[in-house]
Design a protein around this motif. Structure first.
Motif, PDB file in Angstrom:
ATOM      1  N   LEU A   1       0.806  -1.215   0.000  1.00 48.40           N
ATOM      2  CA  LEU A   1       0.000   0.000   0.000  1.00 48.40           C
ATOM      3  C   LEU A   1       0.845   1.274   0.000  1.00 48.40           C
ATOM      4  O   LEU A   1       0.337   2.355  -0.307  1.00 48.40           O
ATOM      5  N   VAL A   2       2.109   1.158   0.346  1.00 44.44           N
ATOM      6  CA  VAL A   2       2.958   2.334   0.504  1.00 44.44           C
ATOM      7  C   VAL A   2       3.245   2.962  -0.857  1.00 44.44           C
ATOM      8  O   VAL A   2       3.706   2.276  -1.773  1.00 44.44           O
ATOM      9  N   PRO A   3       2.993   4.271  -1.018  1.00 43.28           N
ATOM     10  CA  PRO A   3       3.273   4.925  -2.298  1.00 43.28           C
ATOM     11  C   PRO A   3       4.767   4.935  -2.612  1.00 43.28           C
ATOM     12  O   PRO A   3       5.606   4.859  -1.710  1.00 43.28           O
ATOM     13  N   ASP A   4       5.084   5.040  -3.906  1.00 40.26           N
ATOM     14  CA  ASP A   4       6.491   5.085  -4.310  1.00 40.26           C
ATOM     15  C   ASP A   4       7.193   6.314  -3.736  1.00 40.26           C
ATOM     16  O   ASP A   4       8.375   6.251  -3.376  1.00 40.26           O
ATOM     17  N   ASP A   5       6.473   7.435  -3.651  1.00 42.88           N
ATOM     18  CA  ASP A   5       7.079   8.667  -3.163  1.00 42.88           C
ATOM     19  C   ASP A   5       6.891   8.780  -1.656  1.00 42.88           C
ATOM     20  O   ASP A   5       6.254   9.696  -1.149  1.00 42.88           O
ATOM     21  N   CYS A   6       7.467   7.831  -0.929  1.00 45.45           N
ATOM     22  CA  CYS A   6       7.257   7.771   0.520  1.00 45.45           C
ATOM     23  C   CYS A   6       8.529   7.329   1.209  1.00 45.45           C
ATOM     24  O   CYS A   6       9.289   6.493   0.689  1.00 45.45           O
ATOM     25  N   CYS A   7       8.766   7.902   2.368  1.00 48.41           N
ATOM     26  CA  CYS A   7       9.878   7.491   3.230  1.00 48.41           C
ATOM     27  C   CYS A   7       9.300   6.780   4.446  1.00 48.41           C
ATOM     28  O   CYS A   7       8.375   7.278   5.086  1.00 48.41           O
ATOM     29  N   VAL A   8       9.852   5.611   4.758  1.00 54.87           N
ATOM     30  CA  VAL A   8       9.398   4.815   5.902  1.00 54.87           C
ATOM     31  C   VAL A   8      10.550   4.660   6.875  1.00 54.87           C
ATOM     32  O   VAL A   8      11.644   4.223   6.498  1.00 54.87           O
ATOM     33  N   VAL A   9      10.314   5.023   8.127  1.00 53.29           N
ATOM     34  CA  VAL A   9      11.320   4.912   9.177  1.00 53.29           C
ATOM     35  C   VAL A   9      10.843   3.868  10.182  1.00 53.29           C
ATOM     36  O   VAL A   9       9.717   3.956  10.685  1.00 53.29           O
ATOM     37  N   ALA A  10      11.694   2.887  10.471  1.00 56.85           N
ATOM     38  CA  ALA A  10      11.340   1.831  11.435  1.00 56.85           C
ATOM     39  C   ALA A  10      12.410   1.768  12.507  1.00 56.85           C
ATOM     40  O   ALA A  10      13.587   1.526  12.210  1.00 56.85           O
ATOM     41  N   VAL A  11      12.012   1.992  13.758  1.00 58.05           N
ATOM     42  CA  VAL A  11      12.988   2.063  14.858  1.00 58.05           C
ATOM     43  C   VAL A  11      12.635   1.143  16.029  1.00 58.05           C
ATOM     44  O   VAL A  11      13.354   1.110  17.019  1.00 58.05           O
ATOM     45  N   GLY A  12      11.554   0.387  15.911  1.00 52.97           N
ATOM     46  CA  GLY A  12      11.011  -0.280  17.090  1.00 52.97           C
ATOM     47  C   GLY A  12      11.782  -1.470  17.611  1.00 52.97           C
ATOM     48  O   GLY A  12      11.597  -1.866  18.755  1.00 52.97           O
ATOM     49  N   SER A  13      12.658  -2.059  16.792  1.00 53.48           N
ATOM     50  CA  SER A  13      13.269  -3.312  17.228  1.00 53.48           C
ATOM     51  C   SER A  13      14.756  -3.365  16.907  1.00 53.48           C
ATOM     52  O   SER A  13      15.211  -2.812  15.904  1.00 53.48           O
ATOM     53  N   HIS A  14      15.507  -4.062  17.776  1.00 57.99           N
ATOM     54  CA  HIS A  14      16.903  -4.369  17.491  1.00 57.99           C
ATOM     55  C   HIS A  14      17.122  -5.876  17.672  1.00 57.99           C
ATOM     56  O   HIS A  14      18.216  -6.327  18.020  1.00 57.99           O
ATOM     57  N   GLU A  15      16.078  -6.645  17.396  1.00 57.19           N
ATOM     58  CA  GLU A  15      16.146  -8.093  17.572  1.00 57.19           C
ATOM     59  C   GLU A  15      15.924  -8.804  16.251  1.00 57.19           C
ATOM     60  O   GLU A  15      15.116  -8.385  15.427  1.00 57.19           O
ATOM     61  N   ALA A  16      16.650  -9.904  16.055  1.00 59.16           N
ATOM     62  CA  ALA A  16      16.643 -10.606  14.774  1.00 59.16           C
ATOM     63  C   ALA A  16      15.301 -11.246  14.443  1.00 59.16           C
ATOM     64  O   ALA A  16      15.008 -11.506  13.270  1.00 59.16           O
ATOM     65  N   ASP A  17      14.463 -11.506  15.444  1.00 59.87           N
ATOM     66  CA  ASP A  17      13.198 -12.192  15.196  1.00 59.87           C
ATOM     67  C   ASP A  17      11.981 -11.273  15.343  1.00 59.87           C
ATOM     68  O   ASP A  17      10.860 -11.739  15.509  1.00 59.87           O
ATOM     69  N   ALA A  18      12.207  -9.962  15.279  1.00 56.61           N
ATOM     70  CA  ALA A  18      11.098  -9.013  15.367  1.00 56.61           C
ATOM     71  C   ALA A  18      11.167  -8.060  14.174  1.00 56.61           C
ATOM     72  O   ALA A  18      12.253  -7.648  13.753  1.00 56.61           O
ATOM     73  N   ARG A  19      10.001  -7.713  13.642  1.00 61.20           N
ATOM     74  CA  ARG A  19       9.968  -6.824  12.485  1.00 61.20           C
ATOM     75  C   ARG A  19       8.707  -5.963  12.527  1.00 61.20           C
ATOM     76  O   ARG A  19       7.659  -6.408  13.018  1.00 61.20           O
ATOM     77  N   GLU A  20       8.811  -4.752  12.013  1.00 56.41           N
ATOM     78  CA  GLU A  20       7.654  -3.875  11.855  1.00 56.41           C
ATOM     79  C   GLU A  20       7.243  -3.761  10.388  1.00 56.41           C
ATOM     80  O   GLU A  20       6.116  -3.371  10.083  1.00 56.41           O
ATOM     81  N   LEU A  21       8.150  -4.097   9.477  1.00 55.26           N
ATOM     82  CA  LEU A  21       7.919  -3.958   8.042  1.00 55.26           C
ATOM     83  C   LEU A  21       7.911  -5.328   7.376  1.00 55.26           C
ATOM     84  O   LEU A  21       8.700  -6.208   7.734  1.00 55.26           O
ATOM     85  N   ASP A  22       7.046  -5.487   6.388  1.00 54.74           N
ATOM     86  CA  ASP A  22       6.968  -6.782   5.707  1.00 54.74           C
ATOM     87  C   ASP A  22       7.900  -6.835   4.499  1.00 54.74           C
ATOM     88  O   ASP A  22       8.452  -5.825   4.042  1.00 54.74           O
ATOM     89  N   SER A  23       8.060  -8.029   3.966  1.00 51.77           N
ATOM     90  CA  SER A  23       8.956  -8.222   2.828  1.00 51.77           C
ATOM     91  C   SER A  23       8.398  -7.601   1.555  1.00 51.77           C
ATOM     92  O   SER A  23       9.170  -7.270   0.642  1.00 51.77           O
ATOM     93  N   ALA A  24       7.071  -7.445   1.481  1.00 52.61           N
ATOM     94  CA  ALA A  24       6.482  -6.804   0.301  1.00 52.61           C
ATOM     95  C   ALA A  24       7.021  -5.394   0.137  1.00 52.61           C
ATOM     96  O   ALA A  24       7.256  -4.927  -0.984  1.00 52.61           O
TER      97      ALA A  24
END
Length: 314
Positions: free
Chosen positions: A212-235
């Motif tokens: 859903l994220v537009p091409d003209d968009c910046c996404v910042v993800a800061v919530g995790s520093h662990e290898a098994d946690a994610r806020e963003l998907d592979s898509a």
């Protein structure tokens, strides 16, 4: 050693004094100037994460030509239910030549200041020149700090807050609106109209559909520093330019990157070091979404602690 020549412990610089000395705009410039100089995040010491009964201890040492520093932080997931902050800590700044303690600083405040400052330092290069809509996932101190930091680098017309606790999100949105920046509570699908997205949560699974994220968009993800946690998907990662503080650190600690790598949608060579972006060695790709995935590194704390100390000397 007698009492006459015993070293005097430095006084603590409180959270209020830290924010009085260095605002987000100054913190962003301090980070950018450090990266434009000789600082190389790839040379930083690795963070030590020690499991303890109630959570984690984080040990974050680093050095620069003028100062050496270490942050000792605690992360206790059960604390909010007890009315205690989830993240606490202390920062010790030392003179680099003699290793004499210079000052102690509130470690949680340093984290609250430096994390949004680093995000905004990256966002200043990655975000569109005009940000009509900012979507923020989360309603804690980092969500608030990121709104302030992003507002320091961009004119923002409106903010949408997405959080698990609806009542808390409503209160948070009202607090943002009280600053003069219109804010409302929304849903994850609101990312479809965003030019800037901030993820500052404790989530361990993706927060929204990355397609859903537009091409003209910046996404910042800061919530995790662990290898098994994610806020963003592979898509999202599969179609984005992915900027990180340091590729080696990201491949060790950034679950968003590590899991996308395991799924074959990102290669290690795709990761753009933040410093390379800042010095102009790698260009921003405006034809697709830009991600800044931050895990937090020790050099960032030292940059901000140094700025706070020097501001107090003026």
């Amino acid at each position: 050693m007698t009492s006459e020549n015993a070293p005097v412990l430095p006084a603590m610089i409180t959270a209020n004094e830290i924010f009085a000395r260095v605002d987000y705009r100054a913190a962003v410039r301090a980070v950018q100037n450090a990266l434009l100089g000789e600082l190389d995040p790839a040379q930083d010491f690795a963070r030590q994460v020690l499991p303890v009964a109630s959570g984690q201890l984080l040990l974050m040492p680093t050095e620069a030509p003028d100062f050496v520093g270490i942050k000792v932080a605690s992360v206790a997931p059960g604390n909010p239910a007890l009315g205690v902050e989830r993240i606490q800590g202390v920062y010790l700044l030392l003179d680099a030549a003699t290793l004499t303690p210079v000052c102690l600083l509130d470690g949680a405040a340093i984290t609250t200041l430096r994390t949004p400052a680093v995000s905004a330092a990256a966002g200043d290069y990655l975000a569109p020149a005009t940000v009509e809509h900012l979507v923020v996932f989360g309603s804690g101190p980092q969500a608030w700090g990121h709104i302030e930091a992003m507002w320091a680098i961009r004119s923002i017309n409106r903010v949408t807050i997405v959080a698990r606790d609806q009542a808390r999100a409503e209160l948070f949105a009202a607090r943002v609106s009280a600053t003069g920046l219109p804010a409302r509570v929304g849903i994850a699908a609101d990312v479809a109209t965003a030019q800037l997205i901030v993820c500052a949560t404790t989530a361990r699974t993706p927060l929204f559909d990355g397609s859903l994220v537009p091409d003209d968009c910046c996404v910042v993800a800061v919530g995790s520093h662990e290898a098994d946690a994610r806020e963003l998907d592979s898509a999202l990662l599969s179609r984005a330019q992915v900027v990180v503080e340091d590729p080696a650190t990201a491949l060790r600690e950034a679950g968003d990157v590590i899991m996308a790598l395991a799924e074959g949608v990102v290669r290690p060579g795709d990761l753009v070091p933040l410093r390379e972006l800042v010095i102009g060695a790698i260009a921003v790709d405006l034809g697709r979404p830009r991600i800044f995935k931050s895990t937090g590194m020790s050099w960032e704390d030292l940059v901000i602690a140094t700025a706070v100390h020097r501001a107090g000397e003026l």
